[in-house]
Write a protein that holds these residues in place. Sequence first.
Motif, PDB file in Angstrom:
ATOM      1  N   VAL A 188       0.868  -1.173   0.000  1.00 49.40           N
ATOM      2  CA  VAL A 188       0.000   0.000   0.000  1.00 49.40           C
ATOM      3  C   VAL A 188       0.906   1.225   0.000  1.00 49.40           C
ATOM      4  O   VAL A 188       1.796   1.340   0.842  1.00 49.40           O
ATOM      5  N   LEU A 189       0.684   2.128  -0.939  1.00 51.03           N
ATOM      6  CA  LEU A 189       1.444   3.379  -0.997  1.00 51.03           C
ATOM      7  C   LEU A 189       0.609   4.503  -0.427  1.00 51.03           C
ATOM      8  O   LEU A 189      -0.557   4.664  -0.808  1.00 51.03           O
ATOM      9  N   ASP A 190       1.188   5.283   0.460  1.00 51.62           N
ATOM     10  CA  ASP A 190       0.478   6.481   0.896  1.00 51.62           C
ATOM     11  C   ASP A 190       0.814   7.620  -0.060  1.00 51.62           C
ATOM     12  O   ASP A 190       1.664   7.485  -0.951  1.00 51.62           O
ATOM     13  N   SER A 191       0.143   8.743   0.112  1.00 55.72           N
ATOM     14  CA  SER A 191       0.310   9.882  -0.796  1.00 55.72           C
ATOM     15  C   SER A 191       1.737  10.412  -0.819  1.00 55.72           C
ATOM     16  O   SER A 191       2.217  10.864  -1.862  1.00 55.72           O
ATOM     17  N   ARG A 239       1.680  -6.177  -6.640  1.00 50.25           N
ATOM     18  CA  ARG A 239       0.464  -5.377  -6.733  1.00 50.25           C
ATOM     19  C   ARG A 239       0.615  -4.134  -5.868  1.00 50.25           C
ATOM     20  O   ARG A 239       1.085  -4.211  -4.741  1.00 50.25           O
ATOM     21  N   ILE A 240       0.162  -3.010  -6.419  1.00 52.19           N
ATOM     22  CA  ILE A 240       0.289  -1.716  -5.761  1.00 52.19           C
ATOM     23  C   ILE A 240      -1.112  -1.203  -5.435  1.00 52.19           C
ATOM     24  O   ILE A 240      -1.979  -1.159  -6.305  1.00 52.19           O
ATOM     25  N   ASP A 268      -4.320   5.889 -11.540  1.00 54.51           N
ATOM     26  CA  ASP A 268      -5.347   5.291 -12.401  1.00 54.51           C
ATOM     27  C   ASP A 268      -4.873   4.034 -13.118  1.00 54.51           C
ATOM     28  O   ASP A 268      -5.653   3.109 -13.312  1.00 54.51           O
ATOM     29  N   SER A 269      -3.611   4.003 -13.509  1.00 57.45           N
ATOM     30  CA  SER A 269      -3.161   2.899 -14.356  1.00 57.45           C
ATOM     31  C   SER A 269      -2.377   1.804 -13.626  1.00 57.45           C
ATOM     32  O   SER A 269      -2.371   0.666 -14.069  1.00 57.45           O
ATOM     33  N   VAL A 270      -1.737   2.142 -12.513  1.00 57.24           N
ATOM     34  CA  VAL A 270      -0.887   1.169 -11.823  1.00 57.24           C
ATOM     35  C   VAL A 270      -1.501   0.687 -10.509  1.00 57.24           C
ATOM     36  O   VAL A 270      -1.415  -0.490 -10.173  1.00 57.24           O
ATOM     37  N   CYS A 271      -2.124   1.586  -9.777  1.00 50.15           N
ATOM     38  CA  CYS A 271      -2.626   1.249  -8.444  1.00 50.15           C
ATOM     39  C   CYS A 271      -4.018   0.624  -8.484  1.00 50.15           C
ATOM     40  O   CYS A 271      -4.847   0.980  -9.313  1.00 50.15           O
TER      41      CYS A 271
END
Length: 139
Positions: free
Chosen positions: A6-9, A35-36, A76-79
């Motif tokens: 999980v990536l934060d901002s 997976r991101i 939009d495309s990776v996460c």
Amino acid sequence: MPDRVVLDSSVIAAIFFREDGVAEAAEKIVEESGRIYTVDFAVAEITNIAWKKVVFEKEDRELVKLALEKSIEFIDSVCEVLSSEELYESAFRISVEKGLTAYDSFFIAASEKLAAPLATADRRLYEKAENAILVSNQG
């Protein structure tokens, strides 16, 4: 690296706004993870970061806008984006228990839900999360 993260901002912003030292570490996590994930309002938080860069840091408006657009395209495309609506109960509990903002707690809630580490450049959030990766220029 984990098979999902999980990536934060702060991590997404570091990549596209080229935060010194942090950008490379953040890119490595993205490249090495399967997976991101992130939370839906990361778009709003990254837009706020862009605003601060123009208004307070006096960075070039067009360059910042381009970095913002690339950030949103990445989301939009990776996460895979989790809805804050599905996380709010856990986020509320976490924010009260750990003394964090609700915004930060959503990322921990996503991490808990997915049993995946949270990648953050925010040291305070890293210290409060039980399963986190600190993305920094320290390696």
